[in-house]
Design an enzyme around this catalytic site. Structure first.
Site, PDB file in Angstrom:
ATOM      1  N   TYR A  93      19.570   7.125  14.469  1.00 29.15           N
ATOM      2  CA  TYR A  93      20.374   8.285  14.863  1.00 29.15           C
ATOM      3  C   TYR A  93      21.760   7.892  15.359  1.00 29.15           C
ATOM      4  O   TYR A  93      22.727   8.612  15.174  1.00 29.15           O
ATOM      5  CB  TYR A  93      19.631   9.116  15.909  1.00 29.15           C
ATOM      6  CG  TYR A  93      18.610  10.022  15.268  1.00 29.15           C
ATOM      7  CD1 TYR A  93      19.022  10.989  14.346  1.00 29.15           C
ATOM      8  CD2 TYR A  93      17.253   9.896  15.526  1.00 29.15           C
ATOM      9  CE1 TYR A  93      18.098  11.806  13.718  1.00 29.15           C
ATOM     10  CE2 TYR A  93      16.318  10.705  14.904  1.00 29.15           C
ATOM     11  CZ  TYR A  93      16.749  11.658  14.003  1.00 29.15           C
ATOM     12  OH  TYR A  93      15.852  12.466  13.388  1.00 29.15           O
ATOM     13  N   GLU A 187      -9.408  -1.968  13.373  1.00 30.49           N
ATOM     14  CA  GLU A 187      -8.397  -1.169  12.678  1.00 30.49           C
ATOM     15  C   GLU A 187      -8.426   0.274  13.165  1.00 30.49           C
ATOM     16  O   GLU A 187      -7.395   0.908  13.324  1.00 30.49           O
ATOM     17  CB  GLU A 187      -8.717  -1.279  11.170  1.00 30.49           C
ATOM     18  CG  GLU A 187      -8.167  -0.195  10.301  1.00 30.49           C
ATOM     19  CD  GLU A 187      -8.778  -0.194   8.902  1.00 30.49           C
ATOM     20  OE1 GLU A 187      -9.797  -0.882   8.678  1.00 30.49           O
ATOM     21  OE2 GLU A 187      -8.234   0.489   8.036  1.00 30.49           O
ATOM     22  N   ASP A 239     -12.640  -1.615   7.966  1.00 33.02           N
ATOM     23  CA  ASP A 239     -13.403  -0.988   6.884  1.00 33.02           C
ATOM     24  C   ASP A 239     -13.685  -2.024   5.796  1.00 33.02           C
ATOM     25  O   ASP A 239     -12.936  -2.995   5.648  1.00 33.02           O
ATOM     26  CB  ASP A 239     -12.588   0.139   6.232  1.00 33.02           C
ATOM     27  CG  ASP A 239     -12.418   1.347   7.156  1.00 33.02           C
ATOM     28  OD1 ASP A 239     -13.164   1.435   8.145  1.00 33.02           O
ATOM     29  OD2 ASP A 239     -11.529   2.175   6.866  1.00 33.02           O
TER      30      ASP A 239
END
Lengths: 357, 538
Positions: A93, A187, A239
């Protein structure tokens, strides 16, 4: 840091000297892609090769990124001078504006300024943190640890259900006491919540870390410090799919896009606790698997070729996934009962030392 | 299915043929015209009106050029009731001798142009009289003619044509010694027609006449007002020379007519006098080859022998016909013509060396106008000229159009899909000059596709295409550089400020220096293009 400021100034001096010689100014930027990433067998880390590309001012395709690089460099110099920090978003910004006499912006999206910062990091061989730039806070930790951060003493065991949010810069953090046998990194936030609620870290005397997806720099550096300073074993829990396994590899070896700082972020001693495709049979999770998508299979094929996935155990898991077109999320364990993860799966794995390298 | 022909039917057919033979009689050219006017360009009202204007303007321009007068032409087309127009064409030409006016204009296939070979607009002797005939066929009114040769007398005629006899019918005639000194001709007639102002129209035709004859000053007053086409040059192209026909360019019928008409007393002298490129030796060789006596009179030559003579003439080796009979417009006049009508940024013209098709010399010229205010979208405009006469109709059958679409314009900076007209802001002009332009039909709107003609046009188009490509490429390069400069200019203030911040200097001198690099297109700025260079860093 005086040194970082000097490097930024040198960049400006080089460009200025080109301009004074009527030369096309350029910035030398090491290439950050798979083609220029080397897996060092000895250190078990991904490192950057020596290929680099030149970014020119007077080149239609380069002119804008050249300008953007100079803008980021100038702002970083200001941060150094004033001794203040800013976030990646704030930097975007601060630099975003419309160029005079046109409807073009210096930057349109933060996704344009973020890679420019990394360009500058590799080009000047400094860290983003050294440039006084912070990423968003992501990742949480809980355990029997007391630390000091910006003058505050924080006890990770007394932070209620949320745990401690890991800042992007953990360089200046100091450990007061660390009482744990190992670090368990996961995770998924949901798994973290489950283990936290079940008082797993108290029962097992460990530190729990969630990366909330791909690991950001803060959690990676924190894990590395716990591993090296306190010699704690690190186990990673993701996973059973190509993306989860890649998160593990990033924690262990480093990533392709940040290969230049693997040394500071990598944790080569980390081990993989699960899930694996083999676990599906071993822990009778057949009823709770998910069909692998086209992209998962494609990613697995790519990873089969990566130097850091050549271990036979990993080749076997990747091939099993491709062959069976199946994957399993951590939540699959809940299929066997809500406390199956904390009471059966993890203790069994740790007891039997069933880890993947 | 074949029907078996019986004896009875055979008799019937034979009888009918005999009856028909009895009814046959000589059909005059005028009668032929009356029945076949579509062949001459009078097939519909719009085209007929254009043909009338065209024939009269062609005659005026030819007359002026022959008399070496820089042409000034007035054309008027005014409506006179539904589908009726009064057409007037006036010129400052040499005028016509009083007695010759009726025969020249009141008789078809009469005229000085038929037996000679020379580059001129008309070549058949139908034009002017055809228009008069069309006027009388459609409105029944005679054509009025005023002419003077500058001798203080003016001729006033009202003419019609006796269709059966192909003879002029003088309705009124006056030769007035009015003491007015002027020369020129004014023809006025009333015809059926329809006036439009689109692609194939009278204004378009006149515009192209002005392009092909930039030395002519033309005023056109149509139903919608007056348009001036001022002259763009004060020089006439050189007058073309008359030549005798080349033996390889004639047909048997013409040879027979020439045999009858010649004043030569022997075949040998006929061959040397009435043809080009035949000397005494060659004449004898031809006669020997044909097996006829070179001393006999041309008028006495048997029909069978004339055919043998024709064959022998085709067999002998001859020098190509002289080409000084051609009068191309030349590069300057071609460009002047285009400049006069189109606001373009680039003009070029090419005049090829003369070539020969079937014994007839011809020459191809091509000119192009590009860019500027020409429309960016749509096909290019193709202007077809034959002996400086615009060809308006039948473009699809014309060798010029075939050559244009058969040329690959993409390599010359225009876009083109398949074998079609190229697209882009361009006008392509092709001029074919010849003593005898081979048209596909009597209405003279399309040039026949002789391979050598196509080849010459294509070579000329390619030559002009290369010049065009050079211009377009230069322009594109300049545009690209301009765009590059704009891109750089936009980023320079930011770069200068950042560099100044990093080096603790003032931004203004840095910006000044950078802007100068771009403005002067220094080597660094011009070379800095292409992909990121990858190399090993030290």
């Amino acid at each position: 840091m005086v040194e970082v400021k000097k490097r930024l100034e040198n960049l400006g001096e080089d460009v200025l000297s080109d301009i004074e010689k009527n030369k096309n100014p350029d910035i030398d930027i090491p290439v950050r892609s798979l083609s220029n990433v080397i897996f060092d067998e000895k250190t078990k880390q991904l490192t950057l090769g020596d290929k680099s590309s030149k970014r020119f001012l007077f080149n239609v395709a380069h002119a804008k990124p050249f300008m953007q690089t100079m803008l980021v460099a100038a702002l970083c110099k200001e941060l150094q001078g004033q001794g203040i920090h800013t976030s990646l978003r704030d930097l975007f910004y601060a630099l975003k504006r419309t160029l005079t006499g046109s409807d073009e912006n210096t930057f349109d999206e933060q996704s344009e300024s973020d890679p420019i910062i990394v360009d500058l990091e590799v080009s000047l061989d400094v860290l983003r943190e050294q440039l006084h730039l912070n990423a968003d806070v992501r990742g949480r930790v809980v355990g029997n640890v007391v630390i000091k951060d910006r003058g505050d003493t924080i006890d990770w065991s007394k932070l209620g259900s949320g745990g401690w949010a890991i800042p992007s810069n953990v360089e200046d953090l100091t450990f007061k006491s660390v009482d744990a046998d190992y670090v368990l990194v996961m995770e998924k936030n949901a798994a973290f919540e489950r283990l936290h609620e079940d008082k797993f870290w108290q029962k097992q005397n460990c530190i729990l870390v969630t990366t909330q997806g791909q690991a950001a720099r803060g959690p990676r550096r924190l894990i590395q410090r716990l591993s090296t300073d306190y010699k704690l074993p690190v186990f990673v829990f993701t996973d059973a799919d190509s993306y989860g396994w890649y998160i593990y590899s990033v924690i262990k070896y480093g990533s392709i896009s940040l290969a230049h700082i693997s040394e500071r972020l990598g944790c080569p001693t980390a081990k993989f606790i699960g899930l694996t495709i083999s676990d599906i049979d071993e822990f009778k999770l057949q009823g709770f698997t998910i069909k692998a998508k086209e992209v998962d299979i494609k990613r697995a094929h790519e990873m089969l070729k990566y130097d850091w996935f050549q271990h036979p155990a990993w080749q076997k898991e990747l091939k099993l996934m491709i062959e069976r077109k199946v994957k399993a999320e951590l939540e699959a364990l809940s299929g066997r009962g809500l406390k199956f993860m904390t009471e059966v799966y993890l203790p069994t794995k740790i007891k039997k030392k069933e880890f993947l390298p | 299915m074949v029907r078996e022909i019986t004896g009875e039917i055979m008799d019937e057919i034979a009888k009918t043929a005999e009856d028909m033979a009895k009814e046959q009689r000589a059909v005059s050219v005028s009668e032929f015209f009356e029945k076949n006017r579509h062949l001459l360009g009078y097939d519909n009202l719009t085209r007929a009106l254009l043909t009338v204007v065209k024939e009269l303007v062609d005659n005026s321009l030819d007359a002026c050029e022959e008399a070496r007068i820089i042409p000034r032409i007035w054309i008027e087309v005014k409506p006179n009731g539904t589908d009726r127009f009064r057409v007037m064409v006036k010129d400052n030409g040499p005028g016509m001798v009083d007695k010759q006016i009726p025969t020249t204009l009141g008789k078809l296939l009469y005229g000085s142009k038929f037996f000679r070979l020379r580059q001129s607009r008309g070549q058949q002797g139908i034009g002017g009289s055809g228009a008069i005939l069309y006027a009388q066929l459609t409105t029944g009114k005679p054509t009025s003619i005023v002419s003077s040769t500058g001798n203080g007398k003016s001729s006033f005629y009202e003419l019609m044509i006796d269709v059966k006899k192909n003879e002029p019918e003088i309705i009124s005639h006056q030769l007035v010694s009015d003491g007015k000194i002027w020369h020129g001709m004014k023809i006025e007639m009333e015809v059926e027609g329809r006036y439009i102002e689109s692609k194939r129209s009278i204004p378009e035709y006149i515009k192209q006449v002005a392009i092909g004859n930039p030395y002519a000053d033309i005023t056109f007053e149509g139903p919608n007002g007056k348009v001036e086409f001022p002259r763009g040059a004060n020089i006439l192209p050189p007058l073309s020379k008359e030549i005798m026909p080349h033996p390889h360019g004639i047909e048997l019928g013409i040879l027979r007519r020439m045999l009858k008409a010649t004043k030569s007393r022997t075949i040998a002298s006929f061959l040397t006098n009435d043809f080009s490129r035949i000397g005494a030796g060659t004449a004898k060789e031809i006669c020997k080859l044909a097996g006829i006596d070179h001393k006999i009179s041309p008028q006495r030559l048997e029909v069978a022998d004339s055919e043998k003579l024709f064959r022998a003439m085709q067999k002998v080796k001859l020098v190509r016909p002289p080409t000084d009979c051609l009068s191309p417009l030349g590069k300057n006049l071609l460009i002047r013509g285009l400049q006069n009508q189109f606001k373009a940024e680039f003009f070029a013209a090419v005049t090829r060396q003369p070539e020969v098709y079937r014994g007839n010399p011809f020459q191809v010229e091509v000119a192009v106008a590009y860019g500027g205010e020409l429309p960016q979208e749509g096909s290019v405009e193709v202007i077809r000229l034959s002996n400086r006469v615009p060809l308006i109709y039948q473009e699809g059958d014309c060798a010029i159009t075939k050559s244009v679409v058969g040329t690959d314009w993409r390599r010359y900076g225009l876009t083109q899909s398949g074998r079609s007209l190229p697209v882009g802001p361009a006008v392509i002009l092709v001029h074919l000059a010849s003593v005898w332009v081979p048209f596909v039909s009597e209405s003279k709107q399309a040039i026949a596709s002789y391979p050598v003609i196509i080849k010459e046009i294509k070579l000329a188009l390619q030559e002009i295409g290369r010049q065009l490509q050079h211009h377009v490429a230069g322009k594109r390069r300049e545009e690209m550089q301009q765009r590059r400069r704009e891109i750089f200019d936009r980023y320079l203030p930011e770069v200068a400020k950042a560099v100044a911040d990093l080096t603790n200097k003032k931004p203004e001198p840095i910006l000044e220096k950078l802007k100068n690099m771009v403005k002067k297109s220094t080597k660094a700025v011009v070379d800095g293009r292409g992909k990121e260079e990858t190399g090993k860093s030290g």
